[in-house]
Scaffold this motif. Structure first.
Motif, mmCIF file in Angstrom:
data_model
loop_
_atom_site.group_PDB
_atom_site.id
_atom_site.type_symbol
_atom_site.label_atom_id
_atom_site.label_comp_id
_atom_site.label_asym_id
_atom_site.label_seq_id
_atom_site.Cartn_x
_atom_site.Cartn_y
_atom_site.Cartn_z
ATOM 1 N N ARG A 1 0.842 -1.232 -0.099
ATOM 2 C CA ARG A 1 0.064 0.157 0.129
ATOM 3 C C ARG A 1 0.913 1.085 -0.125
ATOM 4 N NH1 ARG A 1 -5.117 1.604 2.173
ATOM 5 N NH2 ARG A 1 -5.298 3.818 1.159
ATOM 6 N N LEU A 2 1.728 1.340 0.783
ATOM 7 C CA LEU A 2 2.929 2.556 1.013
ATOM 8 C C LEU A 2 3.266 2.575 -0.566
ATOM 9 C CD1 LEU A 2 4.613 1.811 4.366
ATOM 10 C CD2 LEU A 2 3.180 3.885 3.727
ATOM 11 N N TYR A 3 3.859 1.652 -1.117
ATOM 12 C CA TYR A 3 4.418 1.536 -2.535
ATOM 13 C C TYR A 3 3.433 1.998 -3.589
ATOM 14 C CZ TYR A 3 6.501 0.156 -7.040
ATOM 15 O OH TYR A 3 7.049 0.117 -8.421
ATOM 16 N N SER A 4 2.214 1.587 -3.463
ATOM 17 C CA SER A 4 1.297 2.000 -4.427
ATOM 18 C C SER A 4 0.590 3.351 -4.426
ATOM 19 C CB SER A 4 -0.094 1.186 -4.411
ATOM 20 O OG SER A 4 -0.778 1.236 -3.284
ATOM 21 N N ASP A 5 0.559 4.002 -3.030
ATOM 22 C CA ASP A 5 0.459 5.271 -2.653
ATOM 23 C C ASP A 5 1.739 6.218 -2.808
ATOM 24 O OD1 ASP A 5 -2.015 4.045 -2.131
ATOM 25 O OD2 ASP A 5 -2.381 5.281 -0.082
ATOM 26 N N LYS A 6 2.923 5.705 -3.423
ATOM 27 C CA LYS A 6 4.007 6.573 -3.355
ATOM 28 C C LYS A 6 4.611 7.337 -2.179
ATOM 29 C CE LYS A 6 3.175 6.993 -8.546
ATOM 30 N NZ LYS A 6 2.437 6.278 -8.856
ATOM 31 N N ILE A 7 4.399 6.587 -1.101
ATOM 32 C CA ILE A 7 5.146 6.955 -0.078
ATOM 33 C C ILE A 7 6.233 6.392 0.519
ATOM 34 C CG2 ILE A 7 4.428 7.351 2.546
ATOM 35 C CD1 ILE A 7 1.480 7.488 2.103
ATOM 36 N N ASP A 8 7.396 6.894 0.253
ATOM 37 C CA ASP A 8 8.689 6.476 0.576
ATOM 38 C C ASP A 8 8.792 5.874 1.769
ATOM 39 O OD1 ASP A 8 9.534 6.849 -2.257
ATOM 40 O OD2 ASP A 8 10.385 8.907 -1.636
ATOM 41 N N TYR A 9 9.679 4.645 1.924
ATOM 42 C CA TYR A 9 9.671 4.287 3.352
ATOM 43 C C TYR A 9 10.922 3.513 3.397
ATOM 44 C CZ TYR A 9 7.804 -0.128 1.725
ATOM 45 O OH TYR A 9 7.842 -1.391 1.008
ATOM 46 N N VAL A 10 11.451 3.219 4.511
ATOM 47 C CA VAL A 10 12.585 2.098 4.733
ATOM 48 C C VAL A 10 12.133 0.959 5.703
ATOM 49 C CG1 VAL A 10 14.929 1.749 5.906
ATOM 50 C CG2 VAL A 10 14.281 4.233 4.857
ATOM 51 N N ASP A 11 12.202 -0.061 4.891
ATOM 52 C CA ASP A 11 11.917 -1.611 5.521
ATOM 53 C C ASP A 11 12.912 -2.115 6.550
ATOM 54 O OD1 ASP A 11 10.542 -3.661 6.167
ATOM 55 O OD2 ASP A 11 10.930 -4.611 4.306
ATOM 56 N N VAL A 12 12.411 -2.094 7.744
ATOM 57 C CA VAL A 12 13.500 -2.606 8.710
ATOM 58 C C VAL A 12 12.794 -4.157 9.041
ATOM 59 C CG1 VAL A 12 14.580 -2.656 10.842
ATOM 60 C CG2 VAL A 12 14.482 -0.608 9.186
ATOM 61 N N ASP A 13 13.569 -5.408 8.604
ATOM 62 C CA ASP A 13 13.168 -6.546 9.088
ATOM 63 C C ASP A 13 13.580 -6.774 10.418
ATOM 64 O OD1 ASP A 13 13.203 -9.521 9.515
ATOM 65 O OD2 ASP A 13 13.237 -9.839 7.633
ATOM 66 N N ILE A 14 12.698 -7.285 11.346
ATOM 67 C CA ILE A 14 13.146 -7.308 12.794
ATOM 68 C C ILE A 14 14.154 -8.351 13.102
ATOM 69 C CG2 ILE A 14 11.063 -6.075 13.514
ATOM 70 C CD1 ILE A 14 9.825 -8.603 14.465
ATOM 71 N N ASP A 15 13.766 -9.473 12.278
ATOM 72 C CA ASP A 15 14.619 -10.601 12.622
ATOM 73 C C ASP A 15 15.955 -10.266 12.091
ATOM 74 O OD1 ASP A 15 12.524 -12.375 13.460
ATOM 75 O OD2 ASP A 15 11.996 -12.606 11.362
ATOM 76 N N LEU A 16 16.372 -9.506 11.195
ATOM 77 C CA LEU A 16 17.709 -9.155 10.796
ATOM 78 C C LEU A 16 18.523 -7.805 11.687
ATOM 79 C CD1 LEU A 16 17.239 -9.461 7.025
ATOM 80 C CD2 LEU A 16 18.252 -11.252 8.546
ATOM 81 N N ASN A 17 17.483 -7.355 12.317
ATOM 82 C CA ASN A 17 17.974 -6.007 13.084
ATOM 83 C C ASN A 17 17.347 -6.216 14.689
ATOM 84 O OD1 ASN A 17 18.948 -4.284 10.856
ATOM 85 N ND2 ASN A 17 17.160 -5.217 10.148
ATOM 86 N N GLN A 18 17.779 -7.184 15.128
ATOM 87 C CA GLN A 18 17.187 -7.772 16.744
ATOM 88 C C GLN A 18 17.474 -6.504 17.545
ATOM 89 O OE1 GLN A 18 15.142 -10.332 17.004
ATOM 90 N NE2 GLN A 18 14.718 -8.933 18.935
ATOM 91 N N ASN A 19 18.658 -6.092 17.456
ATOM 92 C CA ASN A 19 19.005 -5.138 18.526
ATOM 93 C C ASN A 19 18.196 -3.628 18.609
ATOM 94 O OD1 ASN A 19 20.967 -6.781 19.742
ATOM 95 N ND2 ASN A 19 22.566 -5.792 18.480
ATOM 96 N N LEU A 20 17.921 -3.491 17.268
ATOM 97 C CA LEU A 20 17.257 -2.164 16.948
ATOM 98 C C LEU A 20 15.772 -2.522 17.436
ATOM 99 C CD1 LEU A 20 16.975 0.601 15.846
ATOM 100 C CD2 LEU A 20 16.537 -0.089 13.558
ATOM 101 N N TRP A 21 15.288 -3.619 17.076
ATOM 102 C CA TRP A 21 13.860 -3.998 17.385
ATOM 103 C C TRP A 21 13.679 -4.115 18.923
ATOM 104 C CZ3 TRP A 21 9.383 -3.423 16.342
ATOM 105 C CH2 TRP A 21 8.144 -3.926 16.772
#
Length: 90
Positions: free
Chosen positions: A22-42
């Protein structure tokens, strides 16, 4: 004012996949952070909010470390509400 929309997601989450599409189709830029790959940040997000649910959205303003974090079921109940929140910040 530069805005970064950071979406915390996890592989296999249908709500995460739907929101990203939905963000992509509405042309809203975002950064995707996979919580499994970024456990400390999550872990930092969970410690700050007290919630361990995705998709969770952080709106970073002016490349600062703080900003609002939107939690599903607490700050928004459906994708449309979150899209409106995103639009208000871009």
């Amino acid at each position: 004012m530069p805005i970064n929309i950071i979406v915390f997601t996890m592989d296999g989450c249908i709500h995460c996949k739907s929101l990203k599409q939905r963000l992509y189709s509405d042309k809203i830029d975002y950064v995707d952070v996979d919580i499994d790959l970024n456990q400390n940040l999550w872990d930092q997000v969970v410690n700050q909010t007290g919630h361990n649910v995705v998709p969770c959205v952080f709106i970073q303003k002016n490349n600062q470390e703080d900003g609002p974090i939107y939690i599903p079921g607490k700050d928004f109940d459906d994708e449309n509400t979150l899209i409106e929140i995103g639009r208000a910040h871009v």
